[in-house]
Motif scaffolding. Structure first.
Motif, PDB file in Angstrom:
ATOM      1  N   GLU A   1       0.926  -1.286   0.008  1.00 55.67           N
ATOM      2  CA  GLU A   1      -0.038  -0.028   0.129  1.00 55.67           C
ATOM      3  C   GLU A   1       0.900   1.149  -0.031  1.00 55.67           C
ATOM      4  O   GLU A   1       0.419   2.433  -0.290  1.00 55.67           O
ATOM      5  CB  GLU A   1      -0.824   0.251   1.243  1.00 55.67           C
ATOM      6  N   THR A   2       2.227   1.212   0.159  1.00 52.05           N
ATOM      7  CA  THR A   2       3.132   2.177   0.412  1.00 52.05           C
ATOM      8  C   THR A   2       4.429   1.901  -0.254  1.00 52.05           C
ATOM      9  O   THR A   2       4.914   0.695  -0.318  1.00 52.05           O
ATOM     10  CB  THR A   2       3.330   2.731   2.038  1.00 52.05           C
ATOM     11  N   TYR A   3       4.800   3.111  -0.785  1.00 52.25           N
ATOM     12  CA  TYR A   3       5.981   2.918  -1.658  1.00 52.25           C
ATOM     13  C   TYR A   3       6.585   4.347  -1.830  1.00 52.25           C
ATOM     14  O   TYR A   3       6.031   5.391  -1.982  1.00 52.25           O
ATOM     15  CB  TYR A   3       5.476   2.086  -3.164  1.00 52.25           C
ATOM     16  N   PRO A   4       7.862   4.486  -2.000  1.00 53.36           N
ATOM     17  CA  PRO A   4       8.549   5.844  -2.196  1.00 53.36           C
ATOM     18  C   PRO A   4       8.099   6.381  -3.684  1.00 53.36           C
ATOM     19  O   PRO A   4       7.498   5.594  -4.520  1.00 53.36           O
ATOM     20  CB  PRO A   4      10.038   5.587  -2.486  1.00 53.36           C
ATOM     21  N   PRO A   5       7.796   7.606  -3.619  1.00 55.42           N
ATOM     22  CA  PRO A   5       8.293   8.843  -2.892  1.00 55.42           C
ATOM     23  C   PRO A   5       7.884   8.763  -1.253  1.00 55.42           C
ATOM     24  O   PRO A   5       8.436   9.674  -0.630  1.00 55.42           O
ATOM     25  CB  PRO A   5       8.375  10.036  -3.488  1.00 55.42           C
TER      26      PRO A   5
END
Length: 382
Positions: free
Chosen positions: A8-12
């Motif tokens: 569900e979350t990834y850079p940036p």
């Protein structure tokens, strides 16, 4: 091999989960595998590619800039029927993560999950301690839907196993000791903080949010300031608690989110790192502080329990001993010679941790799941 990573979350986006997942993905690619990343679409994204499937997402309440993925079982099933992964890794327990496990189960694709966030502890931090048990049961149901659950510490492995989580497998973390290094210390950066070579820079690096127990860090610093009036408190990061903290403490220095080399310079330019959180599954910043040669004060669990020796690399304080945390801050903050003597030991504590080894272990575990042997997968990393 062909692997899928769902997150569900990834850079940036900047948080421990996003950066850990990116490190695992890049490690698999460097080992020659085909990796498909599945994640929510971000504002700067273009179209889906062969390597990335972008799905619908929604803003995460109270966390500007972060999103969670909406359910996507049908899209994942169609995608994986066309290009079937040998195994998948589901990093987060949101709607997208549940969809991934459901689609994998329908297609007979083996799955591993990552336990990155203690949502049960978050319930206490956000004023709903009566929901801790419910959160733990919800996470157990999610993770037991996979063939293995990956955790970064033996302590967490024992805790989850004792609470009914099945096939909990240890996958240690690592830090890039070439990027995070004492040589990154920057006199010009310290000068911008109003500090010369002999003044004391106290750091906090991470999410500026209620679950991080930040009032304790503030209390500890104010006590230290009584005996070290030259000390400045430098905050690196952002989050929902920043605005109030900045308003209430105008003498604090807020640097915002830092990445890459800039983050390494901020770490190495500090003299003491305060990490008051008691809701981590690990705490990547502990590794980054040690690699930067910066002693720390933290509670004795997670990465601190794995790597920090009290009195050698800083202070490992008994959990929930807030008086002990403050006392350790005063002891280390007041003694320049002691902190200097700890700098080399801090580097030595993480010298053997190599991201390439983590990628190798991760690869072996997914490969073992792909050949249909969860028991062998667990033994690979034991």
């Amino acid at each position: 091999m062909r692997y899928g990573i769902i997150t569900e979350t990834y850079p940036p986006e900047v948080n421990g989960v996003a950066l850990t997942v990116q490190g695992l993905e890049l490690g698999l690619r460097e080992r020659g595998h085909a990796v498909e990343l599945v994640r929510p679409r971000q504002p700067t994204d273009a179209a889906t590619t062969d390597a990335t499937l972008l799905v619908r997402g929604a803003a995460l309440p109270r966390y500007p800039g972060l999103r969670f993925g909406l359910p996507a079982t049908r899209a994942l099933r169609q995608r994986w029927q066309q290009a079937r992964p040998d195994a998948i890794y589901v990093a987060t327990e949101g709607p997208l993560g549940w969809s991934a496990l459901r689609a994998a189960r329908q297609l007979g694709i083996p799955a591993a999950t990552g336990f990155h966030t203690r949502f049960d502890d978050y319930m206490r931090s956000y004023g709903a301690p009566w929901l801790q048990g419910t959160a733990l049961r919800w996470m157990r149901r999610f993770h037991n839907g996979a063939q293995a659950t990956l955790v970064p510490t033996r302590e967490l492995q024992a805790f989850l196993t004792g609470h009914g989580f099945r096939n909990v497998v240890l996958l240690p973390r690592a830090v890039d000791t070439r990027a995070f290094h004492p040589d990154q210390r920057d006199a010009a950066l310290r000068a911008s903080w109003g500090l010369d070579a002999h003044a004391l820079a106290v750091l906090y690096v991470g999410r500026i949010a209620p679950e991080k127990n930040l009032p304790l860090a503030v209390r500890a610093f104010r006590e230290l300031q009584r005996i070290r009036p030259d000390a400045r408190f430098v905050w690196v990061g952002d989050g929902p608690a920043r605005e109030a903290l900045q308003r209430e403490h105008p003498d604090f220095i807020f640097c915002g989110v830092q990445r890459g080399e800039a983050l390494a310079r901020h770490f190495a330019s500090g003299d003491l790192f305060l990490f008051p959180s008691h809701s981590e599954t690990f705490g990547n910043v502990v590794l980054e502080s040690l690699a930067s040669g910066v002693p720390l004060v933290a509670f004795d669990y997670g990465a601190t329990r794995e790597l920090v020796r009290d009195g050698v690399h800083g202070a490992a304080v008994a959990c929930d001993d807030e008086a002990g945390f403050i006392a350790a801050t005063l002891r280390l903050g007041a003694n320049d010679a002691l902190r200097e003597a700890m700098r080399t030991a801090c580097r030595e504590a993480v010298a053997a941790l190599r991201p390439a080894r983590v990628a190798e272990d991760f690869d072996q575990l997914l490969r073992s799941l792909a050949i249909g042997s969860p028991a062998h997968a667990a033994s690979v990393l034991s």
